[in-house]
Design a protein around this motif. Sequence first.
Motif, PDB file in Angstrom:
ATOM      1  N   GLN A   1       0.937  -1.632  -0.116  1.00 27.67           N
ATOM      2  CA  GLN A   1       0.204  -0.059  -0.162  1.00 27.67           C
ATOM      3  C   GLN A   1       0.890   1.382   0.174  1.00 27.67           C
ATOM      4  O   GLN A   1       1.604   1.383   0.774  1.00 27.67           O
ATOM      5  N   PHE A   2       0.225   2.371  -0.649  1.00 30.57           N
ATOM      6  CA  PHE A   2       0.907   3.364  -0.604  1.00 30.57           C
ATOM      7  C   PHE A   2       0.234   4.691  -1.068  1.00 30.57           C
ATOM      8  O   PHE A   2      -0.164   4.208  -1.784  1.00 30.57           O
ATOM      9  N   CYS A   3       0.428   5.901  -0.398  1.00 32.15           N
ATOM     10  CA  CYS A   3      -0.782   6.916   0.042  1.00 32.15           C
ATOM     11  C   CYS A   3      -1.721   6.337  -0.439  1.00 32.15           C
ATOM     12  O   CYS A   3      -2.496   7.026  -1.420  1.00 32.15           O
ATOM     13  N   GLY A   4      -2.677   5.034   0.249  1.00 32.90           N
ATOM     14  CA  GLY A   4      -3.453   5.004   0.025  1.00 32.90           C
ATOM     15  C   GLY A   4      -3.881   3.827  -0.227  1.00 32.90           C
ATOM     16  O   GLY A   4      -5.300   3.602  -0.991  1.00 32.90           O
ATOM     17  N   THR A   5      -3.422   3.763  -2.142  1.00 30.99           N
ATOM     18  CA  THR A   5      -3.472   3.336  -2.995  1.00 30.99           C
ATOM     19  C   THR A   5      -2.904   1.436  -3.018  1.00 30.99           C
ATOM     20  O   THR A   5      -1.992   1.106  -2.322  1.00 30.99           O
ATOM     21  N   LYS A   6      -3.865   0.187  -3.134  1.00 31.01           N
ATOM     22  CA  LYS A   6      -3.215  -0.808  -3.002  1.00 31.01           C
ATOM     23  C   LYS A   6      -2.913  -1.716  -4.061  1.00 31.01           C
ATOM     24  O   LYS A   6      -3.544  -1.069  -5.164  1.00 31.01           O
ATOM     25  N   LEU A   7      -1.847  -1.647  -4.128  1.00 26.22           N
ATOM     26  CA  LEU A   7      -1.102  -2.569  -5.463  1.00 26.22           C
ATOM     27  C   LEU A   7      -0.480  -3.401  -5.475  1.00 26.22           C
ATOM     28  O   LEU A   7      -0.093  -4.075  -3.851  1.00 26.22           O
ATOM     29  N   ASN A   8      -0.231  -4.666  -6.184  1.00 23.89           N
ATOM     30  CA  ASN A   8       0.482  -5.628  -6.464  1.00 23.89           C
ATOM     31  C   ASN A   8       1.972  -5.516  -7.421  1.00 23.89           C
ATOM     32  O   ASN A   8       1.645  -5.016  -8.478  1.00 23.89           O
ATOM     33  N   ILE A   9       2.538  -6.196  -6.781  1.00 24.10           N
ATOM     34  CA  ILE A   9       3.839  -6.131  -6.986  1.00 24.10           C
ATOM     35  C   ILE A   9       4.328  -7.410  -7.494  1.00 24.10           C
ATOM     36  O   ILE A   9       4.661  -8.603  -7.441  1.00 24.10           O
ATOM     37  N   LYS A  10       4.460  -7.759  -8.639  1.00 20.72           N
ATOM     38  CA  LYS A  10       5.116  -8.894  -9.302  1.00 20.72           C
ATOM     39  C   LYS A  10       6.864  -8.889  -8.833  1.00 20.72           C
ATOM     40  O   LYS A  10       7.217  -7.776  -9.881  1.00 20.72           O
ATOM     41  N   THR A  11       7.677  -9.690  -8.300  1.00 21.78           N
ATOM     42  CA  THR A  11       8.612  -9.659  -8.413  1.00 21.78           C
ATOM     43  C   THR A  11       9.293 -11.516  -9.646  1.00 21.78           C
ATOM     44  O   THR A  11       8.352 -12.558  -9.602  1.00 21.78           O
ATOM     45  N   GLN A  12      10.624 -11.278 -10.320  1.00 19.42           N
ATOM     46  CA  GLN A  12      10.864 -11.776 -11.277  1.00 19.42           C
ATOM     47  C   GLN A  12      12.438 -11.976 -11.747  1.00 19.42           C
ATOM     48  O   GLN A  12      12.947 -10.575 -11.675  1.00 19.42           O
ATOM     49  N   ASN A  13      12.949 -12.694 -11.651  1.00 21.83           N
ATOM     50  CA  ASN A  13      14.335 -13.081 -11.242  1.00 21.83           C
ATOM     51  C   ASN A  13      14.277 -12.443 -13.653  1.00 21.83           C
ATOM     52  O   ASN A  13      13.781 -12.663 -13.824  1.00 21.83           O
ATOM     53  N   ALA A  14      16.204 -12.167 -13.584  1.00 19.76           N
ATOM     54  CA  ALA A  14      16.104 -12.563 -15.342  1.00 19.76           C
ATOM     55  C   ALA A  14      15.714 -13.929 -15.890  1.00 19.76           C
ATOM     56  O   ALA A  14      15.028 -13.261 -16.857  1.00 19.76           O
ATOM     57  N   ASN A  15      16.257 -14.728 -14.954  1.00 19.58           N
ATOM     58  CA  ASN A  15      15.730 -16.118 -16.080  1.00 19.58           C
ATOM     59  C   ASN A  15      13.471 -15.978 -15.824  1.00 19.58           C
ATOM     60  O   ASN A  15      13.551 -16.386 -16.870  1.00 19.58           O
ATOM     61  N   GLU A  16      13.229 -15.747 -14.819  1.00 18.01           N
ATOM     62  CA  GLU A  16      11.403 -15.894 -15.093  1.00 18.01           C
ATOM     63  C   GLU A  16      11.010 -14.674 -15.898  1.00 18.01           C
ATOM     64  O   GLU A  16      10.544 -15.281 -16.443  1.00 18.01           O
ATOM     65  N   LYS A  17      11.759 -14.194 -16.268  1.00 16.72           N
ATOM     66  CA  LYS A  17      11.256 -12.666 -17.151  1.00 16.72           C
ATOM     67  C   LYS A  17      11.275 -13.612 -18.347  1.00 16.72           C
ATOM     68  O   LYS A  17      10.023 -13.684 -19.369  1.00 16.72           O
ATOM     69  N   THR A  18      12.955 -13.636 -19.024  1.00 15.24           N
ATOM     70  CA  THR A  18      12.873 -14.365 -20.461  1.00 15.24           C
ATOM     71  C   THR A  18      11.937 -15.669 -20.477  1.00 15.24           C
ATOM     72  O   THR A  18      11.077 -15.465 -21.019  1.00 15.24           O
ATOM     73  N   LEU A  19      11.754 -16.570 -19.750  1.00 14.89           N
ATOM     74  CA  LEU A  19      10.818 -17.336 -19.597  1.00 14.89           C
ATOM     75  C   LEU A  19       9.353 -17.280 -19.714  1.00 14.89           C
ATOM     76  O   LEU A  19       8.491 -17.683 -20.401  1.00 14.89           O
ATOM     77  N   SER A  20       8.725 -15.631 -19.128  1.00 11.67           N
ATOM     78  CA  SER A  20       7.446 -15.540 -19.058  1.00 11.67           C
ATOM     79  C   SER A  20       6.826 -15.565 -19.956  1.00 11.67           C
ATOM     80  O   SER A  20       5.800 -15.569 -20.579  1.00 11.67           O
ATOM     81  N   GLN A  21       7.807 -15.220 -21.490  1.00  9.39           N
ATOM     82  CA  GLN A  21       7.193 -14.751 -22.490  1.00  9.39           C
ATOM     83  C   GLN A  21       6.676 -15.981 -23.464  1.00  9.39           C
ATOM     84  O   GLN A  21       5.571 -15.845 -24.168  1.00  9.39           O
TER      85      GLN A  21
END
Length: 151
Positions: free
Chosen positions: A47-67
């Motif tokens: 939560q930032f300034c009253g707004t709830k957010l979902n932050i996705k985390t990926q390492n470099a390998n996960e980012k490459t494979l996610s496509q």
Amino acid sequence: AKISFFNTTHNVNYDWQYGERLLELQVDSDLAILQVLGDTHDGFNVQFCGTKLNIKTQNANEKTLSQFMPLDAADSNKNAVLSPMPGKIISIDVAVGDKVNAGQQIGIIEAMKMQNVIRAEFDGVIKTVGCAAGDSVAVDELIVEFEEPQK
């Protein structure tokens, strides 16, 4: 670390350990303090300034494979603005073919006698307008759809 947000890359520095409830981020030259609400299967809810957010985390390998991964239901509406709540559409301020910028007002929805502005989350061109002033809409009902970005 570098992050991408609204097609812009930012430098991010932080000192945070899993389990801490506050996350201090240095984003470019700005300081942001986020409240960590909990973790998800692929990141964190904050939560930032009253707004709830979902932050996705990926390492470099996960980012490459996610496509190569199939889209989930939430990603299938990535080019659309959906109704955030059930209510009545007061106005639609865009038309098919309009170019809009991130943050630009798309329309106004009224729920529980309160009017809420609906804004574009990214730059794009309107492909479809799914409702009109006076329409009643359910949560997650299509308000506008954007054309696919040119690659």
